[in-house]
Enzyme design. Sequence first.
Site, PDB file in Angstrom:
ATOM      1  CE  LYS A  13      -2.374  -0.934   3.807  1.00  0.00           C
ATOM      2  NZ  LYS A  13      -1.864  -2.262   4.226  1.00  0.00           N
ATOM      3  NE  ARG A  88      -4.733  -1.607   9.746  1.00  0.00           N
ATOM      4  CZ  ARG A  88      -3.662  -0.971   9.281  1.00  0.00           C
ATOM      5  NH1 ARG A  88      -3.743   0.301   8.971  1.00  0.00           N
ATOM      6  NH2 ARG A  88      -2.533  -1.617   9.116  1.00  0.00           N
ATOM      7  NE  ARG A 144       1.573  -5.156  11.356  1.00  0.00           N
ATOM      8  CZ  ARG A 144       2.666  -4.940  10.620  1.00  0.00           C
ATOM      9  NH1 ARG A 144       3.823  -5.492  10.962  1.00  0.00           N
ATOM     10  NH2 ARG A 144       2.603  -4.179   9.563  1.00  0.00           N
TER      11      ARG A 144
HETATM   12  P1  AMP Z   1       0.313   0.470   9.085  1.00  0.00           P
HETATM   13  O1  AMP Z   1       1.483   1.382   8.997  1.00  0.00           O
HETATM   14  O2  AMP Z   1      -0.841   0.914   8.222  1.00  0.00           O
HETATM   15  O3  AMP Z   1       0.676  -0.973   8.848  1.00  0.00           O
HETATM   16  O4  AMP Z   1      -0.237   0.549  10.597  1.00  0.00           O
HETATM   17  C1  AMP Z   1       0.565   0.138  11.682  1.00  0.00           C
HETATM   18  C2  AMP Z   1      -0.297  -0.041  12.923  1.00  0.00           C
HETATM   19  O5  AMP Z   1      -0.931   1.205  13.252  1.00  0.00           O
HETATM   20  C3  AMP Z   1      -1.437  -1.041  12.787  1.00  0.00           C
HETATM   21  O6  AMP Z   1      -1.023  -2.384  13.028  1.00  0.00           O
HETATM   22  C4  AMP Z   1      -2.399  -0.520  13.874  1.00  0.00           C
HETATM   23  O7  AMP Z   1      -1.953  -0.880  15.165  1.00  0.00           O
HETATM   24  C5  AMP Z   1      -2.255   0.989  13.742  1.00  0.00           C
HETATM   25  N1  AMP Z   1      -3.216   1.534  12.759  1.00  0.00           N
HETATM   26  C6  AMP Z   1      -2.931   2.147  11.576  1.00  0.00           C
HETATM   27  N2  AMP Z   1      -4.045   2.501  10.928  1.00  0.00           N
HETATM   28  C7  AMP Z   1      -5.085   2.082  11.721  1.00  0.00           C
HETATM   29  C8  AMP Z   1      -6.502   2.127  11.588  1.00  0.00           C
HETATM   30  N3  AMP Z   1      -7.099   2.655  10.509  1.00  0.00           N
HETATM   31  N4  AMP Z   1      -7.251   1.616  12.601  1.00  0.00           N
HETATM   32  C9  AMP Z   1      -6.669   1.087  13.704  1.00  0.00           C
HETATM   33  N5  AMP Z   1      -5.342   0.983  13.875  1.00  0.00           N
HETATM   34  C10 AMP Z   1      -4.545   1.487  12.896  1.00  0.00           C
END
Ligand code: AMP
Length: 189
Positions: A13, A88, A144
């Site tokens: 992404k 999410r 995750r």
């Molecule tokens: P990412 O960088 O998108 O992989 O996000 C890393 C972590 O941030 C995720 O595993 C969640 O713990 C938190 N996070 C990011 N975006 C969201 C979201 N939309 N809702 C809830 N937690 C989020």
Amino acid sequence: MNIIIFGGPGSGKGTQSDLLIKKYGLFHISTGDVLRAEIKAGSELGALAESYISKGQLVPDEVIIGMLANVLDSNKEATGVIFDGFPRTIPQAQALKSILTERGKEIDAVVALEVEENELVARLLKRGEISGRSDDNLETIKKRLDVYFSQTAPLVDFYKQEGLYKGILGMGSIEEIFARITDTLEGLK
Ligand code: AMP
């Protein structure tokens, strides 16, 4: 043009968002990046987020939704947005719809990167060697992925029903995947 880039952790992404921003001049909102910046800044939100991120859990919906609305309102001049890592959960998707409707905007497409699970794990482990991210280790990666399949994957049907879902094969080279995305987006015009 407002796009959601959707897919499991490690589906590409962020990488594809960077290319889309350059090509279409979109404003990038990565909720993960916003949260990591808050952690780095030592804010209250950062401390709260860290306790979830380090366990591979989702930050609570009400926290993320409020944060997202703030980021949007602080960047009103943006003509198009790419939402990366948001929504999410179904409540987040419903909230996004109302937040955008209230502002006279809407989502044009959900670009969904479809990648096999074993490939996601391999990519995340590889990224962990260089990212320094506390959540790119095998134990947290597995959590995750569980969270993705239980809480985030239901959005596939949600956006199919909305008529917005565009499935893209997310395997192959970065350039090949990007070409598939741009072909799909050009087809929308
Ligand atoms: P990412 O960088 O998108 O992989 O996000 C890393 C972590 O941030 C995720 O595993 C969640 O713990 C938190 N996070 C990011 N975006 C969201 C979201 N939309 N809702 C809830 N937690 C989020």
